[in-house]
Structure formats: C-alpha cells, structure tokens
Design a protein around this motif. Structure first.
Motif, PDB file in Angstrom:
ATOM      1  N   SER A 115       4.445  29.220   2.460  1.00 51.29           N
ATOM      2  CA  SER A 115       4.237  28.102   1.878  1.00 51.29           C
ATOM      3  C   SER A 115       5.670  27.406   1.223  1.00 51.29           C
ATOM      4  O   SER A 115       6.306  27.952   0.568  1.00 51.29           O
ATOM      5  CB  SER A 115       3.124  29.123   1.054  1.00 51.29           C
ATOM      6  OG  SER A 115       2.188  29.329   2.051  1.00 51.29           O
ATOM      7  N   ARG A 122       4.994  23.455  -2.365  1.00 46.35           N
ATOM      8  CA  ARG A 122       4.127  23.688  -2.900  1.00 46.35           C
ATOM      9  C   ARG A 122       5.013  22.205  -3.559  1.00 46.35           C
ATOM     10  O   ARG A 122       6.265  22.243  -4.336  1.00 46.35           O
ATOM     11  CB  ARG A 122       4.041  23.720  -4.827  1.00 46.35           C
ATOM     12  CG  ARG A 122       2.499  23.022  -5.158  1.00 46.35           C
ATOM     13  CD  ARG A 122       2.922  24.209  -6.392  1.00 46.35           C
ATOM     14  NE  ARG A 122       0.985  23.737  -7.699  1.00 46.35           N
ATOM     15  CZ  ARG A 122       1.462  23.588  -9.187  1.00 46.35           C
ATOM     16  NH1 ARG A 122       2.027  23.623  -9.123  1.00 46.35           N
ATOM     17  NH2 ARG A 122      -0.294  22.812  -9.486  1.00 46.35           N
ATOM     18  N   SER A 140       5.486  18.916  -5.613  1.00 39.96           N
ATOM     19  CA  SER A 140       5.182  18.159  -7.149  1.00 39.96           C
ATOM     20  C   SER A 140       5.460  16.814  -7.756  1.00 39.96           C
ATOM     21  O   SER A 140       6.534  16.472  -6.829  1.00 39.96           O
ATOM     22  CB  SER A 140       5.059  18.961  -8.425  1.00 39.96           C
ATOM     23  OG  SER A 140       5.179  19.692  -8.343  1.00 39.96           O
ATOM     24  N   PHE A 166      -3.081  22.352   4.258  1.00 39.16           N
ATOM     25  CA  PHE A 166      -3.154  21.552   3.011  1.00 39.16           C
ATOM     26  C   PHE A 166      -3.982  21.499   1.718  1.00 39.16           C
ATOM     27  O   PHE A 166      -5.162  20.691   2.082  1.00 39.16           O
ATOM     28  CB  PHE A 166      -2.053  20.162   3.418  1.00 39.16           C
ATOM     29  CG  PHE A 166      -0.450  20.774   4.262  1.00 39.16           C
ATOM     30  CD1 PHE A 166      -0.603  21.897   4.382  1.00 39.16           C
ATOM     31  CD2 PHE A 166      -0.164  19.326   4.339  1.00 39.16           C
ATOM     32  CE1 PHE A 166       0.666  21.679   5.308  1.00 39.16           C
ATOM     33  CE2 PHE A 166       0.758  20.020   5.276  1.00 39.16           C
ATOM     34  CZ  PHE A 166       1.623  20.905   5.187  1.00 39.16           C
ATOM     35  N   THR A 167      -3.528  21.095   0.899  1.00 37.15           N
ATOM     36  CA  THR A 167      -4.526  20.974  -0.219  1.00 37.15           C
ATOM     37  C   THR A 167      -3.493  20.000  -1.237  1.00 37.15           C
ATOM     38  O   THR A 167      -2.306  20.068  -2.107  1.00 37.15           O
ATOM     39  CB  THR A 167      -4.773  22.250  -1.279  1.00 37.15           C
ATOM     40  OG1 THR A 167      -5.820  22.870   0.074  1.00 37.15           O
ATOM     41  CG2 THR A 167      -6.324  21.006  -1.911  1.00 37.15           C
ATOM     42  N   SER A 175      -3.658  18.188  -4.769  1.00 35.47           N
ATOM     43  CA  SER A 175      -4.921  17.928  -6.673  1.00 35.47           C
ATOM     44  C   SER A 175      -4.227  17.098  -7.211  1.00 35.47           C
ATOM     45  O   SER A 175      -2.695  16.953  -7.325  1.00 35.47           O
ATOM     46  CB  SER A 175      -4.414  19.655  -6.506  1.00 35.47           C
ATOM     47  OG  SER A 175      -3.255  19.757  -6.832  1.00 35.47           O
ATOM     48  N   TYR A 187      -0.044  17.494  -6.598  1.00 40.15           N
ATOM     49  CA  TYR A 187       0.439  18.479  -5.932  1.00 40.15           C
ATOM     50  C   TYR A 187      -0.107  18.561  -4.523  1.00 40.15           C
ATOM     51  O   TYR A 187      -0.991  17.821  -4.202  1.00 40.15           O
ATOM     52  CB  TYR A 187       0.187  19.853  -7.258  1.00 40.15           C
ATOM     53  CG  TYR A 187       0.432  19.600  -8.262  1.00 40.15           C
ATOM     54  CD1 TYR A 187      -0.893  18.958  -9.224  1.00 40.15           C
ATOM     55  CD2 TYR A 187       2.087  20.032  -8.202  1.00 40.15           C
ATOM     56  CE1 TYR A 187      -0.006  19.260 -10.688  1.00 40.15           C
ATOM     57  CE2 TYR A 187       1.914  19.776  -9.801  1.00 40.15           C
ATOM     58  CZ  TYR A 187       0.851  19.542 -10.606  1.00 40.15           C
ATOM     59  OH  TYR A 187       0.675  19.503 -12.531  1.00 40.15           O
ATOM     60  N   GLN A 234       0.075  21.674  -1.974  1.00 42.75           N
ATOM     61  CA  GLN A 234       0.088  23.333  -1.629  1.00 42.75           C
ATOM     62  C   GLN A 234      -0.095  22.837  -0.184  1.00 42.75           C
ATOM     63  O   GLN A 234      -1.240  22.382   0.590  1.00 42.75           O
ATOM     64  CB  GLN A 234      -0.942  23.863  -2.260  1.00 42.75           C
ATOM     65  CG  GLN A 234      -0.826  24.924  -1.556  1.00 42.75           C
ATOM     66  CD  GLN A 234       0.251  25.910  -2.483  1.00 42.75           C
ATOM     67  OE1 GLN A 234       0.336  25.538  -3.482  1.00 42.75           O
ATOM     68  NE2 GLN A 234       0.893  26.711  -1.594  1.00 42.75           N
ATOM     69  N   ASN A 243       0.541  25.650   2.847  1.00 43.65           N
ATOM     70  CA  ASN A 243       0.509  26.618   3.745  1.00 43.65           C
ATOM     71  C   ASN A 243       0.346  27.406   5.061  1.00 43.65           C
ATOM     72  O   ASN A 243      -0.201  25.674   5.562  1.00 43.65           O
ATOM     73  CB  ASN A 243      -0.851  28.108   3.398  1.00 43.65           C
ATOM     74  CG  ASN A 243      -0.967  27.790   1.482  1.00 43.65           C
ATOM     75  OD1 ASN A 243      -0.022  28.003   1.119  1.00 43.65           O
ATOM     76  ND2 ASN A 243      -2.189  27.596   0.868  1.00 43.65           N
TER      77      ASN A 243
END
Length: 115
Positions: free
Chosen positions: A17, A19, A21, A67-68, A70, A79, A81, A83
């Motif tokens: 994973s 993340r 930004s 993926f997420t 936000s 962001y 995220q 995974n």
C-alpha cells in the motif's frame, strides 16, 4: 495561480500500500474538483480517481475496490489511498485540480510496484 505539491510515492512490492497526498496553495479557495491521474511509460495519461466539491467520486475500473480518494477541503488537500498494488499500477501519478474552472497539475510523483 494554484500550486500543487504531491508526495507519498515510492517503491513497494506487489500487494502493498501507499498513500499519496496533494497540497494546494495559492489562489486555491475556489477549488471544485480534485483528481488523481497517472501516466505509465509509453502510455497516455489516464484518470485514476476524482472527487468533486460535493463529495461525488469516480474511479477507473482498474482501481475500483483497491484505491480510495478523499479530500480535506479546509486544508486544501486530496489523498489517494492505494491498496493491493499491482505492477501495472507503476506510473507517475499526478494531482489535478480545477479552481475557478481553470485546471492545474502537480509535478507528479513516481509509484513503482515490484513483482
């Protein structure tokens, strides 16, 4: 003008994973769209995920469920995220925003997924 700075890219093994930004500054108080795009060597830049000011999201089929996206509007941050990363996710990832209907791009951050 809006300035965008991405961070969080790197080298990760398949299944891992990361993340990402993206921080917006400058004339960024009218941002109504934020998104992540990627470009692999020899390929066109493609949409990964996007989110509107109303919170609506959209994902590429290839990343759905993994993926997420936000955002923190007050901090002008977005962001991604990521995974269950796969080698085919290897690319330069770019942040894109629209402020007062003008698009802006970040400089990109490299994501490399090893098999």
């Amino acid at each position: 003008q809006v300035q965008l700075v991405e961070s969080g890219g790197g080298l990760v093994q398949a299944g891992g994973s990361l993340r990402l930004s993206c921080a917006a500054s400058g004339d960024s108080f009218n941002i109504n769209y934020m998104g992540w795009y990627r470009q692999a060597p020899g390929k066109q830049r493609e949409l990964v995920a996007e989110i509107t000011s109303g919170g609506n999201t959209n994902y590429a089929d290839s990343v759905k469920g993994r993926f997420t996206i936000s955002r923190e509007s007050a901090k002008r941050m977005v962001y991604l995220q990521m995974n269950s990363l796969k080698p085919e996710d290897t690319a330069v990832y770019y942040c894109k925003v629209r402020s007062s209907f003008v698009p802006y791009w970040g400089q990109g951050t490299q994501v490399t997924v090893s098999s």
